[in-house]
Design a protein around this motif. Structure first.
Motif, PDB file in Angstrom:
ATOM      1  N   MET A 177      48.842  33.065  29.624  1.00 35.86           N
ATOM      2  CA  MET A 177      49.641  33.858  30.575  1.00 35.86           C
ATOM      3  C   MET A 177      50.299  32.994  31.644  1.00 35.86           C
ATOM      4  SD  MET A 177      47.499  37.302  31.384  1.00 35.86           S
ATOM      5  CE  MET A 177      46.613  38.179  30.137  1.00 35.86           C
ATOM      6  N   MET A 178      49.556  32.025  32.181  1.00 38.77           N
ATOM      7  CA  MET A 178      50.075  31.281  33.327  1.00 38.77           C
ATOM      8  C   MET A 178      50.931  30.090  32.908  1.00 38.77           C
ATOM      9  SD  MET A 178      48.823  33.160  35.726  1.00 38.77           S
ATOM     10  CE  MET A 178      49.437  32.250  37.131  1.00 38.77           C
ATOM     11  N   ASP A 229      44.329  21.308  43.667  1.00 37.86           N
ATOM     12  CA  ASP A 229      44.542  22.734  43.923  1.00 37.86           C
ATOM     13  C   ASP A 229      44.717  23.490  42.613  1.00 37.86           C
ATOM     14  OD1 ASP A 229      45.057  25.101  45.205  1.00 37.86           O
ATOM     15  OD2 ASP A 229      47.129  24.614  45.664  1.00 37.86           O
ATOM     16  N   GLU A 271      42.361  26.408  41.060  1.00 36.71           N
ATOM     17  CA  GLU A 271      42.878  27.752  40.772  1.00 36.71           C
ATOM     18  C   GLU A 271      42.652  28.128  39.308  1.00 36.71           C
ATOM     19  OE1 GLU A 271      43.647  29.758  43.093  1.00 36.71           O
ATOM     20  OE2 GLU A 271      44.143  31.390  41.738  1.00 36.71           O
ATOM     21  N   MET A 296      40.514  31.381  38.170  1.00 37.99           N
ATOM     22  CA  MET A 296      41.004  32.440  37.287  1.00 37.99           C
ATOM     23  C   MET A 296      40.103  32.594  36.059  1.00 37.99           C
ATOM     24  SD  MET A 296      45.152  32.367  37.453  1.00 37.99           S
ATOM     25  CE  MET A 296      45.432  30.607  37.482  1.00 37.99           C
ATOM     26  N   ASP A 341      33.996  39.558  34.848  1.00 35.57           N
ATOM     27  CA  ASP A 341      34.145  40.998  34.649  1.00 35.57           C
ATOM     28  C   ASP A 341      33.893  41.408  33.204  1.00 35.57           C
ATOM     29  OD1 ASP A 341      34.751  41.421  37.312  1.00 35.57           O
ATOM     30  OD2 ASP A 341      36.854  40.933  37.002  1.00 35.57           O
ATOM     31  N   LEU A 362      34.024  30.105  46.505  1.00 41.15           N
ATOM     32  CA  LEU A 362      35.370  29.524  46.461  1.00 41.15           C
ATOM     33  C   LEU A 362      35.298  28.242  45.626  1.00 41.15           C
ATOM     34  CD1 LEU A 362      36.421  30.012  50.182  1.00 41.15           C
ATOM     35  CD2 LEU A 362      37.351  31.218  48.209  1.00 41.15           C
ATOM     36  N   ASP A 374      44.924  30.982  49.480  1.00 39.79           N
ATOM     37  CA  ASP A 374      44.405  29.668  49.884  1.00 39.79           C
ATOM     38  C   ASP A 374      44.782  28.578  48.883  1.00 39.79           C
ATOM     39  OD1 ASP A 374      42.645  31.054  48.172  1.00 39.79           O
ATOM     40  OD2 ASP A 374      41.017  29.685  48.631  1.00 39.79           O
ATOM     41  N   SER A 375      45.289  28.971  47.733  1.00 36.05           N
ATOM     42  CA  SER A 375      45.770  27.988  46.757  1.00 36.05           C
ATOM     43  C   SER A 375      47.267  27.767  46.956  1.00 36.05           C
ATOM     44  CB  SER A 375      45.507  28.487  45.328  1.00 36.05           C
ATOM     45  OG  SER A 375      46.260  27.726  44.410  1.00 36.05           O
ATOM     46  N   MET A 393      49.174  28.482  43.759  1.00 37.12           N
ATOM     47  CA  MET A 393      49.385  29.902  43.491  1.00 37.12           C
ATOM     48  C   MET A 393      50.500  30.453  44.370  1.00 37.12           C
ATOM     49  SD  MET A 393      48.746  32.429  41.618  1.00 37.12           S
ATOM     50  CE  MET A 393      47.428  31.728  40.642  1.00 37.12           C
ATOM     51  N   ASN A 404      40.035  36.564  47.708  1.00 33.77           N
ATOM     52  CA  ASN A 404      39.036  35.574  48.129  1.00 33.77           C
ATOM     53  C   ASN A 404      39.705  34.396  48.830  1.00 33.77           C
ATOM     54  OD1 ASN A 404      36.666  36.865  47.014  1.00 33.77           O
ATOM     55  ND2 ASN A 404      37.504  36.366  45.009  1.00 33.77           N
ATOM     56  N   MET A 405      39.615  34.417  50.149  1.00 35.75           N
ATOM     57  CA  MET A 405      40.195  33.345  50.959  1.00 35.75           C
ATOM     58  C   MET A 405      39.220  32.995  52.069  1.00 35.75           C
ATOM     59  SD  MET A 405      44.193  34.447  51.486  1.00 35.75           S
ATOM     60  CE  MET A 405      43.857  36.072  52.159  1.00 35.75           C
ATOM     61  N   THR A 444      41.691  37.694  41.247  1.00 32.91           N
ATOM     62  CA  THR A 444      40.899  37.699  40.013  1.00 32.91           C
ATOM     63  C   THR A 444      39.892  38.852  40.015  1.00 32.91           C
ATOM     64  OG1 THR A 444      39.267  36.216  41.006  1.00 32.91           O
ATOM     65  CG2 THR A 444      41.026  35.200  39.701  1.00 32.91           C
ATOM     66  N   GLU A 445      39.713  39.506  41.165  1.00 25.30           N
ATOM     67  CA  GLU A 445      38.742  40.613  41.252  1.00 25.30           C
ATOM     68  C   GLU A 445      39.316  41.822  40.527  1.00 25.30           C
ATOM     69  OE1 GLU A 445      35.866  40.137  42.372  1.00 25.30           O
ATOM     70  OE2 GLU A 445      36.084  38.335  43.598  1.00 25.30           O
ATOM     71  N   ALA A 446      38.716  42.159  39.386  1.00 24.42           N
ATOM     72  CA  ALA A 446      39.332  43.191  38.549  1.00 24.42           C
ATOM     73  C   ALA A 446      38.411  44.376  38.268  1.00 24.42           C
ATOM     74  CB  ALA A 446      39.767  42.574  37.223  1.00 24.42           C
ATOM     75  N   GLN A 447      37.226  44.391  38.872  1.00 26.28           N
ATOM     76  CA  GLN A 447      36.323  45.503  38.586  1.00 26.28           C
ATOM     77  C   GLN A 447      36.830  46.765  39.283  1.00 26.28           C
ATOM     78  OE1 GLN A 447      32.339  44.241  39.562  1.00 26.28           O
ATOM     79  NE2 GLN A 447      32.173  43.027  37.708  1.00 26.28           N
ATOM     80  N   ARG A 482      35.451  49.098  40.954  1.00 21.18           N
ATOM     81  CA  ARG A 482      35.011  49.380  42.325  1.00 21.18           C
ATOM     82  C   ARG A 482      35.782  48.536  43.336  1.00 21.18           C
ATOM     83  NH1 ARG A 482      31.666  45.345  44.038  1.00 21.18           N
ATOM     84  NH2 ARG A 482      30.808  44.000  42.406  1.00 21.18           N
ATOM     85  N   GLN A 483      36.209  47.341  42.901  1.00 20.03           N
ATOM     86  CA  GLN A 483      36.975  46.493  43.815  1.00 20.03           C
ATOM     87  C   GLN A 483      38.401  46.994  43.981  1.00 20.03           C
ATOM     88  OE1 GLN A 483      35.795  43.235  41.384  1.00 20.03           O
ATOM     89  NE2 GLN A 483      34.753  42.201  43.073  1.00 20.03           N
ATOM     90  N   LYS A 513      44.838  38.352  38.434  1.00 17.36           N
ATOM     91  CA  LYS A 513      45.100  37.031  37.857  1.00 17.36           C
ATOM     92  C   LYS A 513      44.181  36.854  36.660  1.00 17.36           C
ATOM     93  CE  LYS A 513      45.428  34.940  42.479  1.00 17.36           C
ATOM     94  NZ  LYS A 513      44.734  33.979  43.367  1.00 17.36           N
ATOM     95  N   PRO A 514      44.607  36.215  35.580  1.00 15.97           N
ATOM     96  CA  PRO A 514      45.939  35.650  35.391  1.00 15.97           C
ATOM     97  C   PRO A 514      46.970  36.732  35.103  1.00 15.97           C
ATOM     98  CG  PRO A 514      44.662  35.415  33.384  1.00 15.97           C
ATOM     99  CD  PRO A 514      43.734  35.998  34.412  1.00 15.97           C
ATOM    100  N   PHE A 515      48.230  36.392  35.334  1.00  9.77           N
ATOM    101  CA  PHE A 515      49.307  37.330  35.065  1.00  9.77           C
ATOM    102  C   PHE A 515      50.483  36.564  34.466  1.00  9.77           C
ATOM    103  CE2 PHE A 515      49.466  35.955  39.523  1.00  9.77           C
ATOM    104  CZ  PHE A 515      50.694  35.299  39.549  1.00  9.77           C
ATOM    105  N   GLU A 516      51.328  37.286  33.764  1.00 12.67           N
ATOM    106  CA  GLU A 516      52.552  36.676  33.235  1.00 12.67           C
ATOM    107  C   GLU A 516      53.652  36.816  34.274  1.00 12.67           C
ATOM    108  OE1 GLU A 516      53.300  38.446  29.452  1.00 12.67           O
ATOM    109  OE2 GLU A 516      51.516  37.561  28.544  1.00 12.67           O
TER     110      GLU A 516
END
Lengths: 166, 119
Positions: free
Chosen positions: A32-33, A99, A103, A107, A114, A125, B8-9, B12, B54-55, B81-84, B86-87, B102-105
């Motif tokens: 994807m990335m 960096d 990252e 990811m 999950d 982090l 923070d990246s 990204m 997350n930072m 990246t938090e995909a649950q 509840r989040q 993330k990840p994404f196209e």
């Protein structure tokens, strides 16, 4: 596909429960990335690890599962990925490359957690270290699965170290 | 249209900003952590916020809560990246307008951004 890969690697279903999500998520992240096809070349189980790559990103797991995830890449993979992201090819493992590795680790670890099926896993982090053939030591009570991948720009690895006392 | 990108990246942020540039959005402010995002929000008054979860210093969730607490009603998109489930629910309850994992196209990010871009 999952059972076929698991069988071809000759690893047990119990190990695949942990390894499988990381394989799929690593391929998803690179696809994807970066639009790169990456292939799993093998899985090894080890207690410690001597990286053959130049740069490694770490993320700690806590909560529902405790351990560490390490993504290690060589210069060629790191430079090609950085160039794809930024349009500029680095000439050393600089802050941009570190960096990037952090990252990618974030990811891969984030999307894998999950799919592991354990509730309440938290991630630290990312931390990145660089150095030719640097050493990485996991907790002595951890089982470490090393996933070896190939990419269009060379090999890289994802190490999954999960504490055994859970 | 001014857009605040908080992650923070640095790499990204570059990826996101390249997508913004590709759809003509060049007025972008960058924050490297949550606290800086809130400070830059107060300073620049952006029309759209894209934030990581997350930072260091302050999480993206706390940023959303802070901005909504200030009375802002601009669109805020969480990119994480938090995909649950509840989040995602926690983010929406805190006031997030949209959510991208993330990840994404790149095309998917651009499609998502198109919904919130006003000329």
């Amino acid at each position: 596909m999952t059972s076929t890969v698991q069988e071809s690697l000759g690893i047990s279903k119990d190990r695949w429960v942990i390894v499988g999500p990381f394989v799929q998520c690593t391929q998803d992240v690179f696809s994807m990335m970066l639009q790169w096809d990456v292939s799993l070349e093998g899985v090894a189980e080890k207690a410690g690890f001597q990286s053959k790559h130049d740069c490694s990103g770490f993320i700690g797991l806590s909560g529902g599962m405790k351990g560490s995830i390490v993504v290690s890449v060589g210069r060629e993979v790191a430079f090609a990925a950085a160039e794809a992201f930024t349009g500029v090819r680095p000439t050393s493992i600089d802050s941009v490359v570190k960096d990037l590795v952090g990252e990618l680790t974030n990811m891969i670890a984030g999307s894998s957690k999950d799919r592991l099926g354990f509730a309440g896993i938290s991630l630290s982090l990312p931390t990145v270290v660089a150095g030719n053939e640097h050493s990485i030591w996991f907790h002595t009570g951890a089982t470490v699965e090393i996933l070896h991948f190939s990419s269009p720009y060379g090999p890289f690895s994802v190490e999954v170290g999960i504490r055994n006392d859970l | 249209m001014k857009i605040l990108v908080a992650d923070d990246s640095g790499i990204m942020r570059k990826i996101i900003i390249r997508s913004l540039h590709s759809i003509g959005m060049t007025d972008v402010v960058e924050a490297a952590n949550g606290r800086e995002a809130v400070e830059l929000f107060k300073l620049h008054g952006p029309d759209l916020v894209l934030t990581d979860w997350n930072m260091p210093e302050m999480t993206g969730l706390e940023v959303v809560q802070e901005l909504r607490g200030l009375g802002s009603q601009i669109p805020i998109i969480m990119i994480t990246t938090e995909a649950q489930q509840r989040q995602v629910i926690a983010a929406i309850q805190a006031g997030c307008t949209d959510y991208l994992t993330k990840p994404f196209e790149a095309d998917f990010l651009r499609e998502k951004l198109d919904k919130y871009i006003t000329v």
